[in-house]
Design a protein around this motif. Sequence first.
Motif, mmCIF file in Angstrom:
data_model
loop_
_atom_site.group_PDB
_atom_site.id
_atom_site.type_symbol
_atom_site.label_atom_id
_atom_site.label_comp_id
_atom_site.label_asym_id
_atom_site.label_seq_id
_atom_site.Cartn_x
_atom_site.Cartn_y
_atom_site.Cartn_z
ATOM 1 N N THR A 164 0.830 -1.212 0.000
ATOM 2 C CA THR A 164 0.000 0.000 0.000
ATOM 3 C C THR A 164 0.856 1.250 0.000
ATOM 4 O O THR A 164 0.488 2.260 -0.602
ATOM 5 N N HIS A 216 -7.508 -5.242 -0.836
ATOM 6 C CA HIS A 216 -8.783 -5.526 -0.187
ATOM 7 C C HIS A 216 -8.573 -6.661 0.809
ATOM 8 O O HIS A 216 -7.912 -7.654 0.491
ATOM 9 N N ARG A 273 -11.071 -3.464 11.157
ATOM 10 C CA ARG A 273 -11.046 -2.225 10.361
ATOM 11 C C ARG A 273 -9.927 -1.304 10.830
ATOM 12 O O ARG A 273 -9.235 -0.680 10.018
ATOM 13 N N ALA A 331 -6.614 -0.270 8.584
ATOM 14 C CA ALA A 331 -6.307 1.129 8.284
ATOM 15 C C ALA A 331 -4.845 1.456 8.548
ATOM 16 O O ALA A 331 -4.223 2.244 7.819
ATOM 17 N N THR A 385 -8.335 0.140 3.207
ATOM 18 C CA THR A 385 -9.620 0.758 3.542
ATOM 19 C C THR A 385 -10.805 -0.113 3.150
ATOM 20 O O THR A 385 -11.910 0.091 3.656
ATOM 21 N N ASP A 386 -10.587 -1.080 2.262
ATOM 22 C CA ASP A 386 -11.666 -1.962 1.813
ATOM 23 C C ASP A 386 -11.599 -3.276 2.580
ATOM 24 O O ASP A 386 -10.737 -4.121 2.302
#
Length: 253
Positions: free
Chosen positions: A38, A45, A74, A78, A83-84
């Motif tokens: 990332t 994902h 989540r 992050a 984010t997915d």
Amino acid sequence: MPGAPFDPAKHQVRRVVAFGAHPDDLDFGVSGTVAAWTAAGVEVHYCIMTDGDAGGFDPEHRASIVAMRHEEQRGAAALVGVTDVHFLGYRDGYLEPSHEVMRDVVELVRRVRPDVVIAMHPERNWDRIQKSHPDHLACGEAVTRAMYPAVENPFAYPELAEAGLDAYRLPWLWLYAGPKDRTNYYSDMTAFVDTKIAALHVHISQHPDVAAMEESVRLRMRASAHDGGLVSGASAEEFHIVSVNNPETIAGF
């Protein structure tokens, strides 16, 4: 060539779908590699197959454990730039490589159309059986079956094609948490060790001894780097990388 090794200098990774059986599986297994991706602009994902409702240690958390573990996942995602986060919602401890699960996997992969799918290994690890929770094995088996032939067969789960999700030929399947002798790639994530540890700390409901957890993870990452021949002081995550489709792959072979 079929079975040719993955070479990061030659094989571009732009999108990834990573599957874990429970919230925190991906953070233990692959979050350092994910953080490196990332940071380089790769779209990742997460897909969590069960709600982790059988996890945790505090009886007072039973009523809220699913919401708690979703929130933890989540938050951890992050921190590594994801984010997915998709939750399939299956019951913890009851996951099977059924057609219902495989269809859910195929749907997501056809929707994202990634260069790499990551999943838990479908083979049991006898050296450290904790890696081989039955849900872990089911995750690996379901994803592996889904990646060939279902995801690339236009006649498998025809309702998906009817909904506009056309068949897709996946280039690479990366498996983690498998038997040591299956490892064929050591991902150097030395620069993201602290990021991985921070993500693991988010899963507070799962760690009765946080210090012991952290020490164990750091030791294993350094041991993996040593096994992979990386420089002294490096840290790595281990994968069994399988080439699913490459320029010499023909239909059905």
